[in-house]
Enzyme design. Structure first.
Site, PDB file in Angstrom:
ATOM      1  N   SER A  53       0.833  -1.199   0.000  1.00 52.30           N
ATOM      2  CA  SER A  53       0.000   0.000   0.000  1.00 52.30           C
ATOM      3  C   SER A  53       0.869   1.251   0.000  1.00 52.30           C
ATOM      4  O   SER A  53       2.070   1.191   0.227  1.00 52.30           O
ATOM      5  CB  SER A  53      -0.884   0.006   1.251  1.00 52.30           C
ATOM      6  OG  SER A  53      -0.063   0.219   2.388  1.00 52.30           O
ATOM      7  N   LYS A  54       0.213   2.356  -0.257  1.00 54.40           N
ATOM      8  CA  LYS A  54       0.878   3.653  -0.212  1.00 54.40           C
ATOM      9  C   LYS A  54       1.536   3.843   1.158  1.00 54.40           C
ATOM     10  O   LYS A  54       2.642   4.350   1.276  1.00 54.40           O
ATOM     11  CB  LYS A  54      -0.179   4.732  -0.494  1.00 54.40           C
ATOM     12  CG  LYS A  54       0.161   6.138  -0.090  1.00 54.40           C
ATOM     13  CD  LYS A  54       0.910   6.866  -1.166  1.00 54.40           C
ATOM     14  CE  LYS A  54       1.178   8.318  -0.814  1.00 54.40           C
ATOM     15  NZ  LYS A  54       1.411   8.630   0.573  1.00 54.40           N
ATOM     16  N   ARG A  55       0.827   3.394   2.185  1.00 53.39           N
ATOM     17  CA  ARG A  55       1.355   3.541   3.545  1.00 53.39           C
ATOM     18  C   ARG A  55       2.653   2.747   3.742  1.00 53.39           C
ATOM     19  O   ARG A  55       3.571   3.200   4.409  1.00 53.39           O
ATOM     20  CB  ARG A  55       0.305   3.127   4.582  1.00 53.39           C
ATOM     21  CG  ARG A  55       0.031   4.229   5.580  1.00 53.39           C
ATOM     22  CD  ARG A  55      -1.085   3.895   6.556  1.00 53.39           C
ATOM     23  NE  ARG A  55      -2.335   3.569   5.895  1.00 53.39           N
ATOM     24  CZ  ARG A  55      -3.037   2.464   6.127  1.00 53.39           C
ATOM     25  NH1 ARG A  55      -2.600   1.566   6.993  1.00 53.39           N
ATOM     26  NH2 ARG A  55      -4.166   2.249   5.495  1.00 53.39           N
TER      27      ARG A  55
END
Ligand code: GLU
Length: 509
Positions: A266-268
């Site tokens: 994910s982006k995170r």
């Protein structure tokens, strides 16, 4: 041109994730391999998730990657305009109506509150249970299957909001052949009666994707494996709409996984581990938050698509570096992996490094020039810059590295890493560098061989090891312990600069 048509069907909701680009890439490669067409369709029917600017951004990303679509909202011509689903509302409505008329779909008037209450009720009896609108309960809910046609007509006339739901079959095994996973079966009872047309008249993804894949004559549809649960609904729609024989072949691509732990990257994860997950810079228009992209971080598009291709596909050979043309030639579905691939940023940088090494100086010129100009370095000759690029490109991993590796050819180093010289510095060495200045001054043909001869000659005469002098010489010229051959550097920066830089450093020591 063959009849192969693939599509990339993103929703314009924000930055374009690696996984999305890989889906686009595989669709592109498959289409090109079979001399077919690659279509871009913008799935913007969810008005709540629509983000200004995201469509143009997606197009920019695909263009940067070198996988621009043959048809799409931005391409003139193309038989299937509009390619933006929000502009095809009437078409979906018409098919939704056709499904209702044929008894494959129905109007549902249940309010949010009513459905919430149902969910709560199920939870009350079974903490793990979830409410599902389906054959077991649809006859007790507020829809046209239970109400009389007069009641339905009345509600519609009164303007009571309704959705149209698909009527999924009871106890049917719904089967299809996935190009990657082979036969996949789902029990229809596990799938709810999905909404096809929302109260605002917009279709849901389920209806729109089937209608458009049909109307746009898509033959092969690639998408992430997260869409697998929707497959049974889509298959029934193809069937109910009478198009079963024209259904595209599906390929559900494995996930790109986070480097550590399990699950989708994910982006995170990228933020946490310090690498990008979007193809290009994306600024969220609401928060103004900037997410760095691979492009702006200094990746070459060739390297980016190469590394994405290798995340989920293998060539069957040891070789890992492939140009787009080679990928088109070699791409085949039987070597697409079934399991997810962990993303490895170090490996990604390795691809970029190899591609920078492989690329000609002429092809790198514009990128490198832009970087230098951004730093206010004045470039007067492209030819000279090309020679410099050839000399240093093996030392660069990201395009930005060209700044450090090139700037000293143009300007005296802003800082000198004196600590690299000091520990082994002595009077003899100092005298060497004092003397070499006047000897250099007398070199009439300033080229690397002459410089080297002159340098070594004096070292021998003064009985100092050449190796011990080369490091300080390098630091004087470039500012640190890096760069290509030091005599080569001296040749390129010229006699005056070489002497001046020696002198500057001597004054610091
Ligand atoms: N609109 C979906 C997405 O955002 C498309 C999925 C599909 O290709 O069927 O990925």
């Amino acid at each position: 041109m063959s009849n192969v048509r693939t599509r990339f069907a993103p929703s314009p909701t924000g930055g374009l994730h690696l996984g999305g680009v890989r889906t686009a890439l595989f669709s592109y490669l498959y289409a090109k391999k079979h001399k077919g067409q690659f279509v871009l369709r913008i799935e913007d029917t969810d008005q709540n998730r629509y983000v200004e600017g995201a469509e143009q951004y997606i197009i920019d990303c695909l263009t940067w990657c070198g996988i621009a679509p043959d048809e799409g909202p931005h391409v003139e011509g193309g038989e299937h305009h509009p390619y933006r689903q929000s502009e095809r509302k009437e078409t979906y409505k018409q098919y939704a109506q056709q499904l209702v008329d044929a008894g494959h779909a129905y109007y549902a008037f249940d309010t949010q509150e009513e459905l919430e209450a149902k969910r709560a009720e199920v939870k009350l009896h079974n903490e793990h249970g979830t409410f599902q609108y389906d054959s077991t309960n649809r006859l007790h809910l507020n829809n046209s299957l239970r109400l009389t046609s007069d009641e339905v007509a009345k509600l519609i006339n009164e303007g009571v909001p309704y959705v149209i739901r698909i009527k999924m079959p009871e106890n049917e095994l719904i089967t299809f052949q996935d190009m990657i996973r082979g036969e996949i079966s789902n029990e229809s009872s596990l799938v709810d009666d999905k909404v096809l047309l929302k109260a605002d008249g917009m279709p849901t993804y389920h209806l729109a994707v089937v209608v458009d894949d049909y109307l746009m004559k898509i033959t092969h549809a690639f998408r992430g494996e997260e869409w697998l649960p929707s497959a049974p609904v889509h298959i029934k729609l193809w069937e109910y709409l009478g198009w079963k024989n024209e259904m595209p072949q599906w390929a559900h691509l494995p996930l790109i996984l986070k480097p550590d732990g399990n699950g989708k990257l994910s982006k995170r994860d990228g933020d946490r581990l310090g690498f990008p997950v979007f193809a290009m810079n994306w600024t969220d228009p609401k928060t103004n938050e900037l997410a760095t992209g691979f492009k702006e971080l200094g990746f070459l598009p060739e390297a980016f698509i190469n590394l994405l291709a290798m995340l989920g596909w293998s060539s069957g050979e040891e070789k890992e570096l492939f140009s787009k043309e080679e990928l088109i030639q070699l791409f085949s579905m039987d070597r697409v992996h079934k399991g997810g691939a962990k993303f490895d940023f170090e490996k990604a940088k390795w691809f970029n490094h190899e591609w920078i090494k492989h690329q000609s100086a002429e092809l790198l010129l514009n990128d490198v020039k832009a970087i230098l100009v951004k730093h206010h370095v004045e470039i007067t000759s492209d030819e000279a810059l090309c020679s410099i690029i050839s000399l240093v490109k093996d030392r660069c991993t990201l395009l930005g590295d060209f700044y450090t590796q090139c700037v000293y050819f143009y300007e005296s180093p802003k800082s000198i890493e004196i600590e690299a010289i000091q520990p082994k510095w002595n009077e003899d060495k100092k005298n060497f560098f004092v003397k070499i200045q006047s000897l250099f001054n007398d070199v009439s043909d300033w080229n690397m061989n002459e410089i080297e001869t002159c340098f070594k000659h004096l070292a021998t005469e003064m009985n100092i090891k050449v190796g011990e002098l080369q490091l300080p010489f390098r630091v004087m010229l470039v500012g640190g312990k890096f760069g290509p051959g030091v005599f080569q550097i001296a040749e390129m920066i010229g006699k005056e600069n070489t002497i001046a830089r020696i002198n500057t450093t001597l004054n610091l020591l």
